[in-house]
Every structure is written in C-alpha cells, then in structure tokens.
Scaffold this motif. Structure first.
Motif, PDB file in Angstrom:
ATOM      1  N   VAL A  67       0.834  -1.204   0.000  1.00 27.76           N
ATOM      2  CA  VAL A  67       0.000   0.000   0.000  1.00 27.76           C
ATOM      3  C   VAL A  67       0.867   1.251   0.000  1.00 27.76           C
ATOM      4  N   MET A  68       0.520   2.204  -0.854  1.00 30.97           N
ATOM      5  CA  MET A  68       1.091   3.541  -0.817  1.00 30.97           C
ATOM      6  C   MET A  68       0.086   4.477  -0.157  1.00 30.97           C
ATOM      7  N   VAL A  69       0.540   5.260   0.819  1.00 31.86           N
ATOM      8  CA  VAL A  69      -0.296   6.304   1.414  1.00 31.86           C
ATOM      9  C   VAL A  69       0.421   7.635   1.208  1.00 31.86           C
ATOM     10  N   PHE A  70      -0.208   8.523   0.452  1.00 38.55           N
ATOM     11  CA  PHE A  70       0.337   9.850   0.193  1.00 38.55           C
ATOM     12  C   PHE A  70      -0.300  10.837   1.166  1.00 38.55           C
ATOM     13  N   VAL A  71       0.514  11.497   1.966  1.00 40.34           N
ATOM     14  CA  VAL A  71       0.028  12.469   2.946  1.00 40.34           C
ATOM     15  C   VAL A  71       0.223  13.870   2.370  1.00 40.34           C
ATOM     16  N   ILE A  72      -0.879  14.530   2.042  1.00 45.65           N
ATOM     17  CA  ILE A  72      -0.844  15.869   1.441  1.00 45.65           C
ATOM     18  C   ILE A  72      -0.877  16.889   2.565  1.00 45.65           C
ATOM     19  N   GLN A  73       0.250  17.552   2.801  1.00 45.30           N
ATOM     20  CA  GLN A  73       0.338  18.505   3.910  1.00 45.30           C
ATOM     21  C   GLN A  73      -0.137  19.900   3.478  1.00 45.30           C
ATOM     22  N   ARG A  74      -1.359  19.955   2.992  1.00 45.68           N
ATOM     23  CA  ARG A  74      -2.035  21.204   2.657  1.00 45.68           C
ATOM     24  C   ARG A  74      -3.516  20.867   2.490  1.00 45.68           C
ATOM     25  N   ASP A  75      -4.377  21.888   2.608  1.00 48.93           N
ATOM     26  CA  ASP A  75      -5.813  21.598   2.602  1.00 48.93           C
ATOM     27  C   ASP A  75      -6.547  22.134   1.382  1.00 48.93           C
ATOM     28  N   ASP A  76      -5.803  22.518   0.329  1.00 45.13           N
ATOM     29  CA  ASP A  76      -6.454  23.105  -0.842  1.00 45.13           C
ATOM     30  C   ASP A  76      -6.427  22.175  -2.051  1.00 45.13           C
ATOM     31  N   CYS A  77      -6.323  20.871  -1.817  1.00 42.36           N
ATOM     32  CA  CYS A  77      -6.293  19.897  -2.908  1.00 42.36           C
ATOM     33  C   CYS A  77      -7.398  18.856  -2.716  1.00 42.36           C
ATOM     34  N   ASP A  78      -8.027  18.458  -3.816  1.00 43.30           N
ATOM     35  CA  ASP A  78      -9.087  17.459  -3.723  1.00 43.30           C
ATOM     36  C   ASP A  78      -8.781  16.195  -4.521  1.00 43.30           C
ATOM     37  N   ALA A  79      -7.548  16.059  -5.012  1.00 45.23           N
ATOM     38  CA  ALA A  79      -7.116  14.844  -5.696  1.00 45.23           C
ATOM     39  C   ALA A  79      -5.598  14.861  -5.777  1.00 45.23           C
ATOM     40  N   LEU A  80      -5.022  13.700  -6.059  1.00 44.94           N
ATOM     41  CA  LEU A  80      -3.574  13.589  -6.205  1.00 44.94           C
ATOM     42  C   LEU A  80      -3.251  12.884  -7.512  1.00 44.94           C
ATOM     43  N   SER A  81      -2.212  13.384  -8.186  1.00 50.94           N
ATOM     44  CA  SER A  81      -1.748  12.776  -9.420  1.00 50.94           C
ATOM     45  C   SER A  81      -0.243  12.559  -9.343  1.00 50.94           C
ATOM     46  N   ILE A  82       0.235  11.543 -10.042  1.00 55.93           N
ATOM     47  CA  ILE A  82       1.673  11.301 -10.134  1.00 55.93           C
ATOM     48  C   ILE A  82       2.256  12.243 -11.175  1.00 55.93           C
ATOM     49  N   CYS A  83       3.382  12.869 -10.814  1.00 63.63           N
ATOM     50  CA  CYS A  83       3.976  13.924 -11.628  1.00 63.63           C
ATOM     51  C   CYS A  83       4.966  13.324 -12.628  1.00 63.63           C
ATOM     52  N   GLY A  84       4.442  12.818 -13.744  1.00 63.56           N
ATOM     53  CA  GLY A  84       5.264  12.114 -14.714  1.00 63.56           C
ATOM     54  C   GLY A  84       6.230  12.978 -15.478  1.00 63.56           C
ATOM     55  N   ASP A  85       5.935  14.275 -15.624  1.00 56.70           N
ATOM     56  CA  ASP A  85       6.855  15.120 -16.387  1.00 56.70           C
ATOM     57  C   ASP A  85       8.115  15.444 -15.599  1.00 56.70           C
ATOM     58  N   LEU A  86       8.028  15.471 -14.269  1.00 52.93           N
ATOM     59  CA  LEU A  86       9.209  15.737 -13.450  1.00 52.93           C
ATOM     60  C   LEU A  86      10.009  14.468 -13.149  1.00 52.93           C
ATOM     61  N   ASP A  87       9.333  13.328 -13.094  1.00 54.67           N
ATOM     62  CA  ASP A  87      10.028  12.062 -12.862  1.00 54.67           C
ATOM     63  C   ASP A  87       9.324  10.942 -13.622  1.00 54.67           C
ATOM     64  N   PRO A  88       9.613  10.790 -14.919  1.00 58.98           N
ATOM     65  CA  PRO A  88       8.956   9.746 -15.713  1.00 58.98           C
ATOM     66  C   PRO A  88       9.277   8.339 -15.236  1.00 58.98           C
ATOM     67  N   VAL A  89      10.446   8.145 -14.638  1.00 56.56           N
ATOM     68  CA  VAL A  89      10.799   6.813 -14.128  1.00 56.56           C
ATOM     69  C   VAL A  89       9.886   6.429 -12.975  1.00 56.56           C
ATOM     70  N   TYR A  90       9.649   7.373 -12.064  1.00 54.81           N
ATOM     71  CA  TYR A  90       8.739   7.090 -10.953  1.00 54.81           C
ATOM     72  C   TYR A  90       7.329   6.832 -11.476  1.00 54.81           C
ATOM     73  N   ALA A  91       6.892   7.623 -12.454  1.00 52.78           N
ATOM     74  CA  ALA A  91       5.556   7.452 -13.009  1.00 52.78           C
ATOM     75  C   ALA A  91       5.393   6.058 -13.615  1.00 52.78           C
ATOM     76  N   ALA A  92       6.404   5.598 -14.325  1.00 52.76           N
ATOM     77  CA  ALA A  92       6.348   4.261 -14.916  1.00 52.76           C
ATOM     78  C   ALA A  92       6.333   3.191 -13.830  1.00 52.76           C
ATOM     79  N   ALA A  93       7.132   3.403 -12.781  1.00 55.77           N
ATOM     80  CA  ALA A  93       7.170   2.448 -11.674  1.00 55.77           C
ATOM     81  C   ALA A  93       5.835   2.407 -10.945  1.00 55.77           C
TER      82      ALA A  93
END
Length: 234
Positions: free
Chosen positions: A174-200
């Motif tokens: 399981v991956m749990v992403f903790v968003i330390q801000r309250d102005d977001c209503d969804a999370l996306s993987i940032c493939g343009d900054l780290d395409p290797v992580y996005a593929a993984a």
C-alpha cells in the motif's frame, strides 16, 4: 498530530544548502533554522513567505529552530517530511482509510525488501501482512490537484518495486500519500518531473499495489489528517 507547543511565526528570507533557512522572526530577531526536507520544496521557498517554526531546548542541536510550515498559494503548507508517518498512522488508527481497518497490530520501521524499512506494517489475526509506504506531498501547480513527486526520486521508485514484490509474495502493498495542505481534492503522479517514478507507479498498480491519499488541515498548533482524496490513474 499536535505540536508539543504552538509554533512561532516569522518570514522566510532564503533556503540554502538544502537543510538551512534564514528566517526573520516576528520579534525582529534574525535566525538560522534547520529545514527537515530533502526535496526541492518547489514553490515553497519564495523569499518573504510567512513561516512557522518549532523550537527545541536541546543543547546538542546547532540550530534550535526548525521550519515546519510555509504560507504559499493562500494556504498553509507543512514541509517537514518527518511527520507524514505519524500523520498516516493516526489516520489509519482512527479508521480514516476503511480499506486499512482490518488489522490487530501495527509496527513501525520494519525491515523488508532490499535493505529497506517499511514505514508501517499492519498485522492481521490470520497472519496477514500489509506493507504501508508513506510519502509526503506538498506540491501543487494548478487548480486543486496535488502532485508527487516534485523532483526525481530513485528511492521512491525502488520502494514501489519492493511493494510489488510483497504483493507477489501474497501480502498487501500500500502507498499512502500524505498531502500537507488543505487546498487539494485529488492527487496525481507527476510524470513530467520524474517519468521513471511514473512508470514504476503504473507498474506497481498493475501488480496490485494499492494507493490512497490523505489531505491535512494545517495550523500552528497541529497537522491533522482531514479526509481522503482520490489518487488519479495515469
């Protein structure tokens, strides 16, 4: 997660050498604070930003002040990457993620994979194991979408592969992403900054690794898990 004492306020002058920042406190005192964040802190280091710090009375520390929160994009953002494990643990124990409610005990920092330690290990009555990797998120570029990572993270990609291995071995990963801000209503993987992580990440999800995201309410008194938000598919 409550801070032991309320944070004090100042103004960020500059972040440098990654782990240091110059701050002018509201009292007028100019201090150097430690910055508990190894990442780029993209968008969070603008000179003149309001900032909040904790103070330690330990005589062993070179810098008594620690940067904890920065005001950016009209909201408070937690920057301490050492806190998400505690925040995620509290959220799981409080039942915020129903999918992770079926366990009898929780252990921290257990060895697994290739010379790694899992952030949280949930053990079930029947001997089931759920390996939980926690990631800190504070990057936002547009709208109300949080993104991870904000810079290249080879270590993060390694953790995804190790979670896949745990799933293939018959456990839950399981991956749990903790968003330390309250102005977001969804999370996306940032493939343009780290395409290797996005593929993984895509491969891990195909392998059966689960992904959840928690949004937090931030204040100088506490950083509290507020609610879960969707993790968007790539």
């Amino acid at each position: 997660m409550l801070f032991p004492t309320p944070l004090i306020r100042g103004t960020l002058l500059q972040r440098y050498k990654r782990f240091l920042a110059d701050i002018r406190l509201d009292t007028g005192e100019l201090i150097t604070a430690s910055v508990p964040n190894t990442g780029s802190m993209r968008g969070l280091t603008t000179p003149g930003s309001p900032a909040w710090l904790s103070i330690s009375d330990s005589t062993k520390r070179k810098y008594a002040h620690t940067l904890q929160i920065v005001h950016a994009d009209n909201t408070l953002v937690g920057i301490n990457t050492g806190l998400p494990n505690k925040i995620a643990e509290e959220a799981i124990l409080n039942g915020m993620i129903p999918e992770l409610s079926d366990f009898t005990s929780l252990k921290r920092e257990q060895k697994y994979g290739q010379n790694s330690r899992i952030d949280l290990l949930l053990l079930g009555e029947t001997g089931s194991k759920t390996y939980v990797e926690v990631k800190n998120v504070h990057f936002k570029r547009t709208g109300t979408l949080a993104e991870f990572p904000d810079s290249v993270t080879a270590r993060g990609a390694k953790h995804l592969a190790e979670l896949s291995d745990m799933v293939k071995a018959g456990h839950r990963g399981v991956m749990v992403f903790v968003i330390q801000r309250d102005d977001c209503d969804a999370l996306s993987i940032c493939g343009d900054l780290d395409p290797v992580y996005a593929a993984a990440f895509t491969q891990a999800r195909q392998d059966g690794v689960e992904a959840y995201a928690i949004r937090c309410h931030i204040s100088p008194e506490a950083i509290i898990a507020d609610q879960t938000v969707p993790v968007l598919t790539l």
